[in-house]
Motif scaffolding. Structure first.
Motif, PDB file in Angstrom:
ATOM      1  N   GLY A   1     -20.185  17.960  44.259  1.00 54.87           N
ATOM      2  CA  GLY A   1     -21.565  18.236  43.855  1.00 54.87           C
ATOM      3  C   GLY A   1     -22.354  18.925  44.944  1.00 54.87           C
ATOM      4  O   GLY A   1     -23.127  19.862  44.675  1.00 54.87           O
ATOM      5  N   VAL A   2     -22.153  18.500  46.198  1.00 54.01           N
ATOM      6  CA  VAL A   2     -22.846  19.155  47.311  1.00 54.01           C
ATOM      7  C   VAL A   2     -22.374  20.596  47.468  1.00 54.01           C
ATOM      8  O   VAL A   2     -23.168  21.517  47.710  1.00 54.01           O
ATOM      9  CB  VAL A   2     -22.630  18.356  48.615  1.00 54.01           C
ATOM     10  CG1 VAL A   2     -23.222  19.099  49.805  1.00 54.01           C
ATOM     11  CG2 VAL A   2     -23.244  16.966  48.501  1.00 54.01           C
ATOM     12  N   ILE A   3     -21.059  20.825  47.325  1.00 56.72           N
ATOM     13  CA  ILE A   3     -20.516  22.183  47.438  1.00 56.72           C
ATOM     14  C   ILE A   3     -21.090  23.088  46.344  1.00 56.72           C
ATOM     15  O   ILE A   3     -21.465  24.241  46.597  1.00 56.72           O
ATOM     16  CB  ILE A   3     -18.977  22.149  47.369  1.00 56.72           C
ATOM     17  CG1 ILE A   3     -18.410  21.413  48.587  1.00 56.72           C
ATOM     18  CG2 ILE A   3     -18.406  23.559  47.275  1.00 56.72           C
ATOM     19  CD1 ILE A   3     -16.919  21.221  48.541  1.00 56.72           C
TER      20      ILE A   3
ATOM     21  N   VAL B   1     -14.839   9.051  43.276  1.00 55.96           N
ATOM     22  CA  VAL B   1     -16.300   9.070  43.373  1.00 55.96           C
ATOM     23  C   VAL B   1     -16.734   9.935  44.549  1.00 55.96           C
ATOM     24  O   VAL B   1     -17.636  10.777  44.438  1.00 55.96           O
ATOM     25  CB  VAL B   1     -16.853   7.639  43.503  1.00 55.96           C
ATOM     26  CG1 VAL B   1     -18.365   7.662  43.703  1.00 55.96           C
ATOM     27  CG2 VAL B   1     -16.496   6.816  42.271  1.00 55.96           C
ATOM     28  N   VAL B   2     -16.074   9.740  45.703  1.00 63.46           N
ATOM     29  CA  VAL B   2     -16.420  10.537  46.884  1.00 63.46           C
ATOM     30  C   VAL B   2     -16.108  12.013  46.652  1.00 63.46           C
ATOM     31  O   VAL B   2     -16.872  12.904  47.053  1.00 63.46           O
ATOM     32  CB  VAL B   2     -15.669  10.008  48.125  1.00 63.46           C
ATOM     33  CG1 VAL B   2     -15.921  10.903  49.328  1.00 63.46           C
ATOM     34  CG2 VAL B   2     -16.097   8.576  48.425  1.00 63.46           C
ATOM     35  N   SER B   3     -14.985  12.288  45.975  1.00 62.54           N
ATOM     36  CA  SER B   3     -14.631  13.675  45.677  1.00 62.54           C
ATOM     37  C   SER B   3     -15.682  14.339  44.803  1.00 62.54           C
ATOM     38  O   SER B   3     -16.061  15.498  45.023  1.00 62.54           O
ATOM     39  CB  SER B   3     -13.264  13.728  44.989  1.00 62.54           C
ATOM     40  OG  SER B   3     -12.935  15.039  44.595  1.00 62.54           O
TER      41      SER B   3
ATOM     42  N   ILE C   1     -19.536  16.260  32.690  1.00 60.32           N
ATOM     43  CA  ILE C   1     -18.328  16.809  33.311  1.00 60.32           C
ATOM     44  C   ILE C   1     -18.341  16.462  34.792  1.00 60.32           C
ATOM     45  O   ILE C   1     -19.309  16.768  35.497  1.00 60.32           O
ATOM     46  CB  ILE C   1     -18.262  18.334  33.123  1.00 60.32           C
ATOM     47  CG1 ILE C   1     -18.267  18.665  31.629  1.00 60.32           C
ATOM     48  CG2 ILE C   1     -17.039  18.912  33.810  1.00 60.32           C
ATOM     49  CD1 ILE C   1     -18.269  20.148  31.328  1.00 60.32           C
ATOM     50  N   PRO C   2     -17.301  15.792  35.307  1.00 63.99           N
ATOM     51  CA  PRO C   2     -17.262  15.470  36.744  1.00 63.99           C
ATOM     52  C   PRO C   2     -17.347  16.730  37.594  1.00 63.99           C
ATOM     53  O   PRO C   2     -16.806  17.785  37.236  1.00 63.99           O
ATOM     54  CB  PRO C   2     -15.909  14.754  36.920  1.00 63.99           C
ATOM     55  CG  PRO C   2     -15.576  14.232  35.555  1.00 63.99           C
ATOM     56  CD  PRO C   2     -16.142  15.237  34.585  1.00 63.99           C
ATOM     57  N   ASN C   3     -18.020  16.619  38.724  1.00 65.89           N
ATOM     58  CA  ASN C   3     -18.183  17.778  39.605  1.00 65.89           C
ATOM     59  C   ASN C   3     -16.853  18.306  40.123  1.00 65.89           C
ATOM     60  O   ASN C   3     -16.709  19.505  40.366  1.00 65.89           O
ATOM     61  CB  ASN C   3     -19.082  17.400  40.786  1.00 65.89           C
ATOM     62  CG  ASN C   3     -20.511  17.133  40.353  1.00 65.89           C
ATOM     63  OD1 ASN C   3     -20.987  17.719  39.394  1.00 65.89           O
ATOM     64  ND2 ASN C   3     -21.183  16.246  41.052  1.00 65.89           N
TER      65      ASN C   3
ATOM     66  N   ALA D   1     -25.349  13.699  41.086  1.00 70.07           N
ATOM     67  CA  ALA D   1     -24.533  13.463  42.268  1.00 70.07           C
ATOM     68  C   ALA D   1     -23.062  13.314  41.918  1.00 70.07           C
ATOM     69  O   ALA D   1     -22.190  13.623  42.730  1.00 70.07           O
ATOM     70  CB  ALA D   1     -25.020  12.209  43.002  1.00 70.07           C
ATOM     71  N   ARG D   2     -22.748  12.879  40.699  1.00 63.05           N
ATOM     72  CA  ARG D   2     -21.363  12.635  40.312  1.00 63.05           C
ATOM     73  C   ARG D   2     -20.886  13.558  39.199  1.00 63.05           C
ATOM     74  O   ARG D   2     -19.708  13.865  39.107  1.00 63.05           O
ATOM     75  CB  ARG D   2     -21.209  11.178  39.862  1.00 63.05           C
ATOM     76  CG  ARG D   2     -19.772  10.728  39.633  1.00 63.05           C
ATOM     77  CD  ARG D   2     -19.713   9.282  39.177  1.00 63.05           C
ATOM     78  NE  ARG D   2     -20.433   9.047  37.943  1.00 63.05           N
ATOM     79  CZ  ARG D   2     -19.921   9.225  36.736  1.00 63.05           C
ATOM     80  NH1 ARG D   2     -18.690   9.665  36.601  1.00 63.05           N
ATOM     81  NH2 ARG D   2     -20.637   8.985  35.661  1.00 63.05           N
ATOM     82  N   TYR D   3     -21.777  14.030  38.356  1.00 63.69           N
ATOM     83  CA  TYR D   3     -21.361  14.837  37.208  1.00 63.69           C
ATOM     84  C   TYR D   3     -22.441  15.861  36.881  1.00 63.69           C
ATOM     85  O   TYR D   3     -23.571  15.808  37.382  1.00 63.69           O
ATOM     86  CB  TYR D   3     -21.109  13.953  35.982  1.00 63.69           C
ATOM     87  CG  TYR D   3     -22.315  13.138  35.564  1.00 63.69           C
ATOM     88  CD1 TYR D   3     -23.320  13.684  34.760  1.00 63.69           C
ATOM     89  CD2 TYR D   3     -22.467  11.833  35.990  1.00 63.69           C
ATOM     90  CE1 TYR D   3     -24.426  12.948  34.401  1.00 63.69           C
ATOM     91  CE2 TYR D   3     -23.571  11.074  35.629  1.00 63.69           C
ATOM     92  CZ  TYR D   3     -24.548  11.647  34.829  1.00 63.69           C
ATOM     93  OH  TYR D   3     -25.645  10.908  34.470  1.00 63.69           O
TER      94      TYR D   3
END
Length: 436
Positions: A273-275, A266-268, A317-319, A302-304
């Motif tokens: 997402g921020v990157i 989740v943190v990854s 799709i996950p970030n 924030a997550r996908y």
């Protein structure tokens, strides 16, 4: 030194006091007198309000169905009004009865009716105001808490109940958490979060209307504003009710370590997402290919990331996959996309004529760019045909790639058929020997 007060004994004493008061009130109601008359009037008004609720609700529903072009927020307001028509009728009728009795008889003979009118108005106001809280469980907690507090306040029981709830507490060292503090924290945090939501929504609308900010930076700014607003609301709510956060430092640190190991993915995804938002490699509206998935970015969460394909499927799709995987962004630096198609013609057809006709056919298709002229080259001599590659450019990959390829193939077919250019296919000749 005084002995500490036993919360359980205090609770039993409070219940006994409330039971005695309620029993005394019921005794007064049973006996003939104005107190019983007021209770009867309140019950009659409640029955009339219930009957009017059903009838007026049906009339309101028919009136709304006859209207067209209403916005969703207008329909939601009508739905909320329809649900509370009974309470609205009760407030109106019991208020009229109270003012009439105040005018024609002694004020003491309508005290309970006035109290019922005040309770009805308070409950109705809280019910409408609580709609500002979007989260349904939180809205119910805030609504019931305010209803109970408003009722106790009008009955002059708020101070004694607050004192009792403050004595029922959990204390570990210097940290003390009472039931009153917990209830107050929930209500205050709920109200502050609601205000933060309204402020963040208004700010997000302003940011999205600013065309000078890129789509990716708009998403990042909106997320940052929401995070800051909700964080400030939670912190202010906790500090407003007097909870000392330093007493929870060790416990929160241990919980944070445990959550850190359990929420690595989740943190990854959050960091990824921020990157993505900062380096602008992918932004809403881009057309991307990831493995077998081809579509355009609808939203960046924030997550996908939400990717919508041409057939209407929405992939979440996950970030992290967008950062670590190989992603084809068809519209990263510009919208120009080159497409290649392969075909072959018979050896008897002049290659110079075939190349000229193929370029003309591709240029006649609507979405093919003219200033980036199509080109056609021979790429080999096959077993049955001379092989060519036709290259052309488009500027709207969001309009689809398969359909433009199909249109170019159709244009080639029509042009070759008109000019007697044959497209060969493999043929096999089988001979049977006599000795076999």
């Amino acid at each position: 030194m005084q002995d500490p007060i036993d919360p359980f004994a205090e609770f039993i004493t409070t219940l006994q006091l409330l039971w005695a008061n309620a029993f005394s009130f019921l005794g007064d109601v049973v006996q003939p007198g104005w107190r019983r008359n007021q209770v009867v009037i309140i019950l009659v008004v409640a029955l009339i309000s219930w009957a009017l609720h059903s009838r007026s609700g049906a009339i309101l529903q028919e009136w709304v169905r006859a209207r067209e072009g209403w916005e969703k927020w207008q329909l939601r307001v009508i739905v909320q009004i329809k649900r509370r028509l009974g309470l609205m009728w009760f407030c109106l009728l019991v208020g009229i009865v109270y003012f009439v009795m105040q005018s024609i008889t002694w004020p003491s003979r309508s005290v309970l009716i006035g109290l019922a009118a005040q309770l009805g108005v308070v409950w109705l106001s809280i019910a409408f105001a609580a709609r500002l809280v979007r989260n349904r469980p939180m809205r119910r907690i805030v609504t019931w808490s305010l209803w109970i507090y408003g009722t106790l306040y009008l009955l002059n029981l708020s101070d004694s109940v607050a004192t009792f709830l403050d004595r029922v507490a959990l204390q570990v060292g210097e940290f003390r958490l009472s039931v009153l503090t917990l209830i107050t924290a929930i209500v205050v945090i709920g109200l502050l979060v609601t205000l933060a939501r309204v402020a963040s929504t208004a700010t997000a609308s302003t940011i999205r209307r600013n065309e000078d900010i890129s789509p990716s930076m708009q998403v990042l700014a909106v997320k940052g504003v929401q995070l800051a607003m909700y964080g400030i609301a939670f912190y202010m709510g906790v500090k407003a009710v007097g909870i000392d956060l330093t007493g929870l430092a060790v416990l929160s640190g241990a919980i944070g370590v445990g959550l850190g190991f359990g929420l690595q993915k989740v943190v990854s995804n959050l960091v990824s997402g921020v990157i993505i938002l900062l380096d602008k490699s992918i932004k809403p509206g881009d057309v991307i290919s990831l493995g077998e998935t081809f579509g355009w970015i609808q939203t960046l969460g924030a997550r996908y990331a939400s990717v919508v394909t041409r057939d209407g499927k929405e992939y979440l799709i996950p970030n992290e996959d967008l950062i670590t995987g190989q992603v084809v962004n068809w519209s990263h630096s510009n919208d120009f996309v080159r497409l290649d198609i392969h075909f072959g013609t018979a050896y008897g057809d002049d290659p110079h004529v075939v190349r000229k006709l193929a370029i003309e056919a591709a240029a006649s298709v609507e979405r093919v760019l003219s200033f980036k002229a199509p080109v056609c080259h021979i790429v080999g001599f096959g077993d049955s045909s001379v092989d060519y590659i036709l290259r052309f450019w488009i500027k709207d990959p969001t309009g689809g790639l398969t359909n433009i390829r199909g249109n170019v193939y159709l244009a080639l077919w029509d042009t070759f058929k008109e000019h007697k250019i044959s497209i060969p296919f493999p043929q096999r000749e089988v001979k049977l020997l006599d000795d076999s």
